[in-house]
Design a protein around this motif. Sequence first.
Motif, PDB file in Angstrom:
ATOM      1  N   ASP A  19       0.662   6.590  -0.761  1.00 29.92           N
ATOM      2  CA  ASP A  19       1.257   5.505  -1.075  1.00 29.92           C
ATOM      3  C   ASP A  19       0.843   5.139  -2.531  1.00 29.92           C
ATOM      4  O   ASP A  19       2.065   4.557  -3.335  1.00 29.92           O
ATOM      5  CB  ASP A  19       1.074   4.457  -0.082  1.00 29.92           C
ATOM      6  CG  ASP A  19       1.969   4.490   1.108  1.00 29.92           C
ATOM      7  OD1 ASP A  19       2.591   5.470   1.269  1.00 29.92           O
ATOM      8  OD2 ASP A  19       1.356   3.852   2.257  1.00 29.92           O
ATOM      9  N   TYR A  20      -0.275   5.230  -2.823  1.00 30.15           N
ATOM     10  CA  TYR A  20      -0.593   5.007  -4.251  1.00 30.15           C
ATOM     11  C   TYR A  20      -0.191   5.746  -5.209  1.00 30.15           C
ATOM     12  O   TYR A  20       0.557   5.491  -6.172  1.00 30.15           O
ATOM     13  CB  TYR A  20      -2.121   4.927  -4.405  1.00 30.15           C
ATOM     14  CG  TYR A  20      -2.759   4.561  -5.680  1.00 30.15           C
ATOM     15  CD1 TYR A  20      -2.936   3.314  -6.008  1.00 30.15           C
ATOM     16  CD2 TYR A  20      -2.984   5.632  -6.454  1.00 30.15           C
ATOM     17  CE1 TYR A  20      -3.484   2.888  -7.340  1.00 30.15           C
ATOM     18  CE2 TYR A  20      -3.811   5.365  -7.878  1.00 30.15           C
ATOM     19  CZ  TYR A  20      -3.767   3.959  -8.295  1.00 30.15           C
ATOM     20  OH  TYR A  20      -4.313   3.724  -9.503  1.00 30.15           O
ATOM     21  N   LEU A  25       2.541   1.282  -3.040  1.00 26.30           N
ATOM     22  CA  LEU A  25       1.744   0.070  -2.490  1.00 26.30           C
ATOM     23  C   LEU A  25       2.393  -1.301  -2.862  1.00 26.30           C
ATOM     24  O   LEU A  25       2.467  -1.422  -4.134  1.00 26.30           O
ATOM     25  CB  LEU A  25       0.106   0.391  -2.876  1.00 26.30           C
ATOM     26  CG  LEU A  25      -0.511   1.340  -2.249  1.00 26.30           C
ATOM     27  CD1 LEU A  25      -2.024   1.393  -2.951  1.00 26.30           C
ATOM     28  CD2 LEU A  25      -0.660   1.087  -0.840  1.00 26.30           C
ATOM     29  N   GLN A  29      -2.319  -4.677  -2.620  1.00 28.94           N
ATOM     30  CA  GLN A  29      -2.960  -3.628  -2.158  1.00 28.94           C
ATOM     31  C   GLN A  29      -3.411  -2.811  -3.387  1.00 28.94           C
ATOM     32  O   GLN A  29      -4.367  -2.196  -3.391  1.00 28.94           O
ATOM     33  CB  GLN A  29      -2.078  -2.794  -1.115  1.00 28.94           C
ATOM     34  CG  GLN A  29      -2.459  -3.292   0.301  1.00 28.94           C
ATOM     35  CD  GLN A  29      -1.995  -2.213   1.303  1.00 28.94           C
ATOM     36  OE1 GLN A  29      -0.725  -1.846   1.240  1.00 28.94           O
ATOM     37  NE2 GLN A  29      -2.714  -1.981   2.257  1.00 28.94           N
ATOM     38  N   ARG A  30      -2.489  -2.568  -4.289  1.00 26.66           N
ATOM     39  CA  ARG A  30      -2.745  -1.653  -5.656  1.00 26.66           C
ATOM     40  C   ARG A  30      -3.886  -2.342  -6.526  1.00 26.66           C
ATOM     41  O   ARG A  30      -4.732  -1.581  -6.727  1.00 26.66           O
ATOM     42  CB  ARG A  30      -1.427  -1.707  -6.350  1.00 26.66           C
ATOM     43  CG  ARG A  30      -1.388  -0.655  -7.495  1.00 26.66           C
ATOM     44  CD  ARG A  30      -0.468  -0.252  -8.306  1.00 26.66           C
ATOM     45  NE  ARG A  30      -0.465   0.667  -9.299  1.00 26.66           N
ATOM     46  CZ  ARG A  30      -0.521   2.022  -9.055  1.00 26.66           C
ATOM     47  NH1 ARG A  30      -0.215   2.550  -7.681  1.00 26.66           N
ATOM     48  NH2 ARG A  30      -0.808   2.771 -10.148  1.00 26.66           N
ATOM     49  N   PHE A  33      -7.031  -1.367  -4.533  1.00 26.13           N
ATOM     50  CA  PHE A  33      -7.183  -0.008  -4.651  1.00 26.13           C
ATOM     51  C   PHE A  33      -7.918   0.322  -6.154  1.00 26.13           C
ATOM     52  O   PHE A  33      -8.702   1.142  -6.230  1.00 26.13           O
ATOM     53  CB  PHE A  33      -5.842   0.882  -4.777  1.00 26.13           C
ATOM     54  CG  PHE A  33      -5.959   2.197  -4.518  1.00 26.13           C
ATOM     55  CD1 PHE A  33      -5.741   2.771  -3.310  1.00 26.13           C
ATOM     56  CD2 PHE A  33      -6.086   3.041  -5.455  1.00 26.13           C
ATOM     57  CE1 PHE A  33      -5.851   4.213  -2.900  1.00 26.13           C
ATOM     58  CE2 PHE A  33      -6.227   4.516  -5.271  1.00 26.13           C
ATOM     59  CZ  PHE A  33      -6.239   5.052  -4.185  1.00 26.13           C
ATOM     60  N   ASP A  34      -7.256  -0.189  -7.128  1.00 20.80           N
ATOM     61  CA  ASP A  34      -7.792  -0.266  -8.563  1.00 20.80           C
ATOM     62  C   ASP A  34      -9.077  -0.716  -8.672  1.00 20.80           C
ATOM     63  O   ASP A  34     -10.024  -0.100  -9.355  1.00 20.80           O
ATOM     64  CB  ASP A  34      -6.828  -0.662  -9.456  1.00 20.80           C
ATOM     65  CG  ASP A  34      -5.518   0.016  -9.525  1.00 20.80           C
ATOM     66  OD1 ASP A  34      -5.454   1.201  -9.437  1.00 20.80           O
ATOM     67  OD2 ASP A  34      -4.372  -0.489  -9.886  1.00 20.80           O
TER      68      ASP A  34
END
Length: 82
Positions: A19-20, A25, A29-30, A33-34
Amino acid sequence: MTETIEQLSCQELVELVTDYLEGALPAEQRARFDAHLEPCRGCTAYLEQMRATIELVGRLTPEDVSPEAEAALLGVFHNWKS
């Protein structure tokens, strides 16, 4: 007041990587993630490996895959959730 971002685990990152890479995302959520990637060398390497794999596989044509390799891949995909 400063907002704290809940830490993403390496396992969660692996589950979200597709998804990323597809830009699917949600913003929160992104950001998680980052934030995880910044200090985690293992996950950064994993993400780069996934990008390289996608690039290389995207170059394949049906003629590039032997019937044996195709059968093996299809077998893995069919049994993936079992």
